[in-house]
Design an enzyme around this catalytic site. Structure first.
Site, mmCIF file in Angstrom:
data_model
loop_
_atom_site.group_PDB
_atom_site.id
_atom_site.type_symbol
_atom_site.label_atom_id
_atom_site.label_comp_id
_atom_site.label_asym_id
_atom_site.label_seq_id
_atom_site.Cartn_x
_atom_site.Cartn_y
_atom_site.Cartn_z
ATOM 1 N N THR A 80 -30.144 -34.396 7.666
ATOM 2 C CA THR A 80 -31.363 -33.974 8.358
ATOM 3 C C THR A 80 -31.568 -32.468 8.362
ATOM 4 O O THR A 80 -30.593 -31.693 8.390
ATOM 5 C CB THR A 80 -31.314 -34.472 9.820
ATOM 6 O OG1 THR A 80 -32.305 -33.785 10.583
ATOM 7 C CG2 THR A 80 -29.966 -34.210 10.480
ATOM 8 N N GLU A 136 -32.389 -30.954 10.862
ATOM 9 C CA GLU A 136 -31.844 -30.475 12.143
ATOM 10 C C GLU A 136 -30.539 -29.706 11.924
ATOM 11 O O GLU A 136 -30.124 -28.934 12.789
ATOM 12 C CB GLU A 136 -31.597 -31.651 13.082
ATOM 13 C CG GLU A 136 -32.839 -32.147 13.793
ATOM 14 C CD GLU A 136 -33.372 -31.166 14.818
ATOM 15 O OE1 GLU A 136 -32.624 -30.781 15.721
ATOM 16 O OE2 GLU A 136 -34.553 -30.783 14.714
ATOM 17 N N TYR A 142 -26.947 -34.291 18.539
ATOM 18 C CA TYR A 142 -27.368 -35.062 17.362
ATOM 19 C C TYR A 142 -27.066 -34.294 16.075
ATOM 20 O O TYR A 142 -26.453 -34.821 15.136
ATOM 21 C CB TYR A 142 -28.874 -35.365 17.464
ATOM 22 C CG TYR A 142 -29.508 -35.853 16.177
ATOM 23 C CD1 TYR A 142 -29.351 -37.169 15.755
ATOM 24 C CD2 TYR A 142 -30.291 -34.996 15.389
ATOM 25 C CE1 TYR A 142 -29.939 -37.624 14.574
ATOM 26 C CE2 TYR A 142 -30.888 -35.437 14.222
ATOM 27 C CZ TYR A 142 -30.707 -36.749 13.812
ATOM 28 O OH TYR A 142 -31.293 -37.186 12.650
ATOM 29 N N LYS A 194 -24.473 -35.087 13.030
ATOM 30 C CA LYS A 194 -24.946 -35.205 11.647
ATOM 31 C C LYS A 194 -24.276 -34.179 10.721
ATOM 32 O O LYS A 194 -24.190 -34.378 9.515
ATOM 33 C CB LYS A 194 -26.471 -35.045 11.604
ATOM 34 C CG LYS A 194 -27.239 -36.276 12.122
ATOM 35 C CD LYS A 194 -27.288 -37.378 11.067
ATOM 36 C CE LYS A 194 -28.180 -38.522 11.468
ATOM 37 N NZ LYS A 194 -28.325 -39.539 10.428
HETATM 38 P P1 NAP Z 1 -35.085 -44.739 13.663
HETATM 39 O O1 NAP Z 1 -36.458 -45.268 13.487
HETATM 40 O O2 NAP Z 1 -34.649 -44.219 14.984
HETATM 41 O O3 NAP Z 1 -34.066 -45.886 13.193
HETATM 42 C C1 NAP Z 1 -32.704 -45.803 13.439
HETATM 43 C C2 NAP Z 1 -32.049 -47.119 13.073
HETATM 44 O O4 NAP Z 1 -30.649 -47.039 13.366
HETATM 45 C C3 NAP Z 1 -32.590 -48.324 13.875
HETATM 46 O O5 NAP Z 1 -32.604 -49.444 13.036
HETATM 47 C C4 NAP Z 1 -31.538 -48.485 14.942
HETATM 48 O O6 NAP Z 1 -31.458 -49.792 15.470
HETATM 49 C C5 NAP Z 1 -30.285 -48.185 14.137
HETATM 50 N N1 NAP Z 1 -29.120 -47.861 14.951
HETATM 51 C C6 NAP Z 1 -29.003 -46.956 15.938
HETATM 52 N N2 NAP Z 1 -27.756 -46.947 16.435
HETATM 53 C C7 NAP Z 1 -27.063 -47.882 15.737
HETATM 54 C C8 NAP Z 1 -25.733 -48.358 15.785
HETATM 55 N N3 NAP Z 1 -24.841 -47.880 16.653
HETATM 56 N N4 NAP Z 1 -25.362 -49.331 14.916
HETATM 57 C C9 NAP Z 1 -26.250 -49.864 14.047
HETATM 58 N N5 NAP Z 1 -27.527 -49.444 13.958
HETATM 59 C C10 NAP Z 1 -27.934 -48.470 14.798
HETATM 60 O O7 NAP Z 1 -34.806 -43.561 12.611
HETATM 61 P P2 NAP Z 1 -35.573 -43.219 11.246
HETATM 62 O O8 NAP Z 1 -36.664 -42.248 11.556
HETATM 63 O O9 NAP Z 1 -35.856 -44.448 10.505
HETATM 64 O O10 NAP Z 1 -34.452 -42.348 10.494
HETATM 65 C C11 NAP Z 1 -33.495 -42.984 9.649
HETATM 66 C C12 NAP Z 1 -32.281 -42.069 9.517
HETATM 67 O O11 NAP Z 1 -32.679 -40.827 8.971
HETATM 68 C C13 NAP Z 1 -31.568 -41.741 10.819
HETATM 69 O O12 NAP Z 1 -30.200 -41.632 10.530
HETATM 70 C C14 NAP Z 1 -32.127 -40.390 11.207
HETATM 71 O O13 NAP Z 1 -31.190 -39.683 12.009
HETATM 72 C C15 NAP Z 1 -32.288 -39.763 9.843
HETATM 73 N N6 NAP Z 1 -33.363 -38.777 9.712
HETATM 74 C C16 NAP Z 1 -34.624 -39.055 10.132
HETATM 75 C C17 NAP Z 1 -35.629 -38.122 9.943
HETATM 76 C C18 NAP Z 1 -37.051 -38.413 10.382
HETATM 77 O O14 NAP Z 1 -37.827 -37.427 10.485
HETATM 78 N N7 NAP Z 1 -37.434 -39.655 10.581
HETATM 79 C C19 NAP Z 1 -35.343 -36.897 9.300
HETATM 80 C C20 NAP Z 1 -34.049 -36.669 8.867
HETATM 81 C C21 NAP Z 1 -33.055 -37.609 9.050
HETATM 82 P P3 NAP Z 1 -32.425 -50.266 16.684
HETATM 83 O O15 NAP Z 1 -33.717 -50.641 16.027
HETATM 84 O O16 NAP Z 1 -31.661 -51.403 17.238
HETATM 85 O O17 NAP Z 1 -32.557 -49.099 17.622
HETATM 86 O O1 G4F Z 2 -40.628 -35.418 17.103
HETATM 87 P P1 G4F Z 2 -39.402 -34.793 17.620
HETATM 88 O O2 G4F Z 2 -38.691 -35.483 18.745
HETATM 89 O O3 G4F Z 2 -38.464 -34.593 16.366
HETATM 90 P P2 G4F Z 2 -37.208 -33.639 16.061
HETATM 91 O O4 G4F Z 2 -36.527 -33.192 17.293
HETATM 92 O O5 G4F Z 2 -37.688 -32.589 15.129
HETATM 93 O O6 G4F Z 2 -36.231 -34.658 15.304
HETATM 94 C C1 G4F Z 2 -36.717 -35.570 14.321
HETATM 95 O O7 G4F Z 2 -36.676 -34.960 13.059
HETATM 96 C C2 G4F Z 2 -35.360 -34.627 12.597
HETATM 97 C C3 G4F Z 2 -35.509 -33.958 11.230
HETATM 98 O O8 G4F Z 2 -35.683 -32.577 11.395
HETATM 99 C C4 G4F Z 2 -34.540 -35.889 12.516
HETATM 100 F F1 G4F Z 2 -33.287 -35.609 12.055
HETATM 101 C C5 G4F Z 2 -34.452 -36.537 13.887
HETATM 102 O O9 G4F Z 2 -33.733 -37.772 13.763
HETATM 103 C C6 G4F Z 2 -35.861 -36.823 14.380
HETATM 104 O O10 G4F Z 2 -36.431 -37.817 13.558
HETATM 105 O O11 G4F Z 2 -39.709 -33.313 18.125
HETATM 106 C C7 G4F Z 2 -40.319 -32.357 17.285
HETATM 107 C C8 G4F Z 2 -40.672 -31.115 18.094
HETATM 108 C C9 G4F Z 2 -39.511 -30.517 18.904
HETATM 109 O O12 G4F Z 2 -39.546 -29.110 18.766
HETATM 110 C C10 G4F Z 2 -39.847 -30.882 20.341
HETATM 111 O O13 G4F Z 2 -39.351 -29.972 21.320
HETATM 112 O O14 G4F Z 2 -41.672 -31.473 19.055
HETATM 113 C C11 G4F Z 2 -41.354 -30.849 20.288
HETATM 114 N N1 G4F Z 2 -42.027 -31.595 21.360
HETATM 115 C C12 G4F Z 2 -42.956 -31.083 22.214
HETATM 116 N N2 G4F Z 2 -43.335 -32.007 23.100
HETATM 117 C C13 G4F Z 2 -41.790 -32.869 21.716
HETATM 118 C C14 G4F Z 2 -42.616 -33.128 22.812
HETATM 119 N N3 G4F Z 2 -40.964 -33.796 21.184
HETATM 120 C C15 G4F Z 2 -40.973 -35.034 21.757
HETATM 121 N N4 G4F Z 2 -40.172 -35.997 21.224
HETATM 122 N N5 G4F Z 2 -41.751 -35.338 22.857
HETATM 123 C C16 G4F Z 2 -42.601 -34.414 23.415
HETATM 124 O O15 G4F Z 2 -43.287 -34.681 24.398
#
Ligand code: NAP
Ligand code: G4F
Length: 383
Positions: A133, A135, A157, A161
């Site tokens: 990520t 992050e 987190y 990671k």
């Molecule tokens: P998500 O929608 O939160 O999905 C996470 C998945 O992991 C869900 O299926 C969840 O199951 C499962 N999970 C959580 N804890 C688990 C455990 N202990 N054992 C087995 N399964 C578990 O996340 P996503 O946005 O699809 O992201 C996929 C991956 O990419 C994650 O690893 C995230 O950290 C990483 N990532 C995401 C982003 C982004 O912007 N989306 C960016 C960079 C990296 P449940 O449905 O039961 O909760």
């Molecule tokens: O949407 P966010 O919660 O995503 P964040 O923290 O960037 O993390 C996501 O992206 C990562 C990749 O860079 C992944 F690894 C991670 O698993 C996840 O998918 O927040 C984005 C930004 C932050 O700066 C937060 O402080 O939005 C700001 N924010 C402002 N108001 C808020 C809010 N975030 C959330 N969730 N809720 C609010 O009300």
């Protein structure tokens, strides 16, 4: 015979898009799903097949990243050609509340998976994608961030990671495994979890324009994110595992935007202009104008007269409960390596991503049956 993929986190946003993408390519997809009191398969229900069907190409297994024996048994049974490790406690703010669990599932969970592949003598057969990520860059040491930019994680987190990133690199170097990190910047979609900022905004704006909600409370509006569409990003995961040599890649759009501007864009999709006034915890967003043509087309002419009475009202406020103990102020990725080596590039810009999410959420909020039952009534994401 098509390839066999194993996806952890199959019920999540990326797991759903990746499953459909791989099945369309002829893969048999095995997914690991946690047991929960409700089914929680909404995102993949259109792909799921009954266990009694013949020639299934989508098979679910109960499992958890915190259970080594379970992971080892599933990998041994499935003998996957490709493993996509997407499972994680993926919410940055929540990781401050559950740091130990996050380290266990996101950090040590990745070790469990790699070690299972090694112990089962599958290091030659099974290629591994680790969901790393942006992050990791946290308190950024360089703008834009690329593969060589030093990491500085800013949350439990991101620290978990960081371990997962390096243990993946270590198993690649120590045991010659085809294990790669995709350093993915934020990617969103209509399937995005409801508490991440973009989806929280598009859902709230949809409810506000339909008169179902008065106002939305947000955290830090000034942080900047590089947002792409999850559909584009799962294609990059696939491409990373098709390379002859394992490697680590930044996947991003190269454009960064504040949360404040994303909120304005979301209202603009419905023809509404929102202006922000005040600073810090006192900042508020007010409706200043409505474009009647766009509003009528996107929301519905029947809602226009009622909504026009709200011009001048505050629809966005700040609740410090959403602030994080340590924030990541700016993320913007340099995707040159992915473009040149993988031939990958994003097809969605932020406007088309925001439009996809807004149209979807307005549709959902309009559907009474959605409010009653929940669920994504989309048949195929890539059509
Ligand atoms: P998500 O929608 O939160 O999905 C996470 C998945 O992991 C869900 O299926 C969840 O199951 C499962 N999970 C959580 N804890 C688990 C455990 N202990 N054992 C087995 N399964 C578990 O996340 P996503 O946005 O699809 O992201 C996929 C991956 O990419 C994650 O690893 C995230 O950290 C990483 N990532 C995401 C982003 C982004 O912007 N989306 C960016 C960079 C990296 P449940 O449905 O039961 O909760
Ligand atoms: O949407 P966010 O919660 O995503 P964040 O923290 O960037 O993390 C996501 O992206 C990562 C990749 O860079 C992944 F690894 C991670 O698993 C996840 O998918 O927040 C984005 C930004 C932050 O700066 C937060 O402080 O939005 C700001 N924010 C402002 N108001 C808020 C809010 N975030 C959330 N969730 N809720 C609010 O009300």
């Amino acid at each position: 015979m098509g390839k066999v993929a194993l996806i952890t986190g199959v019920t999540g946003q990326d797991g759903a898009y990746l499953s459909e993408y791989l099945i369309k390519k002829g893969y048999t997809v095995h997914g690991i799903k946690r047991r929960s009191s409700m089914l929680n398969t909404d995102r993949i229900d259109h792909l799921y097949q009954d266990p009694h069907d013949e020639n299934r190409n989508m098979i679910l297994h109960y499992g958890d990243m915190t259970d080594s024996m379970n992971l080892t048994r599933i990998i041994g049974d499935v003998q996957p050609d490709e493993i996509y490790n997407l499972a994680a406690m993926s919410h940055v703010k929540v990781s401050f509340d559950t740091p130990e669990y996050t380290a266990n599932a996101d950090g040590i969970g990745t070790l469990r998976l790699l070690e299972a592949v090694r112990l089962l003598n599958l290091t030659e057969k099974s290629r591994i994608y680790q969901a790393s990520t942006s992050e990791l860059y946290g308190l950024v040491q360089e703008i834009p961030q690329k593969e060589t930019t030093p990491f500085y994680p800013r949350s439990p987190y991101a620290v978990a990671k960081l371990y997962a990133y390096w243990i993946t690199v270590n198993y690649r170097e120590a045991y010659g495994m085809h294990a790669s990190n995709g350093i993915l910047f934020n990617h969103e979609s209509p399937l995005r979890g409801e508490t991440f900022v973009t989806r929280k905004v598009t859902r709230a704006v949809s409810r506000i324009v339909l008169g179902l909600q008065k106002k939305v409370f947000m955290g830090n509006l000034s942080s900047k994110r590089d947002w792409g569409h999850a559909k584009d990003y799962v294609k990059a995961m696939y491409l990373i595992l098709q390379q002859d040599t394992p490697d680590d890649y930044v996947i991003s759009t190269g454009v960064t935007t504040t949360i404040r501007d994303f909120i304005k864009m979301s209202f603009a999709e419905a023809g509404i202009t929102v202006e922000f006034k005040g600073e810090g915890e006192k900042e508020e967003g007010f409706i200043s104008a409505v474009n009647e043509d766009i509003f009528s087309k996107v929301v519905g002419a029947e809602h226009l007269d009622i909504f026009k009475k709200r011009i001048g009202e505050s629809v966005v406020g700040i609740d410090p409960a959403y602030f994080r103990p340590t924030e990541v102020d700016i993320l913007i990725g340099d995707n040159t390596k992915a473009r040149t080596k993988l031939g990958w590039e994003p097809t969605y810009d932020l406007k088309s991503l925001c439009q996809d999410m807004m149209l979807h959420d307005i549709y959902l909020m309009k559907k009474e049956e959605y409010l009653k039952n929940g669920g994504y009534k989309i048949l195929n994401y890539f059509e």
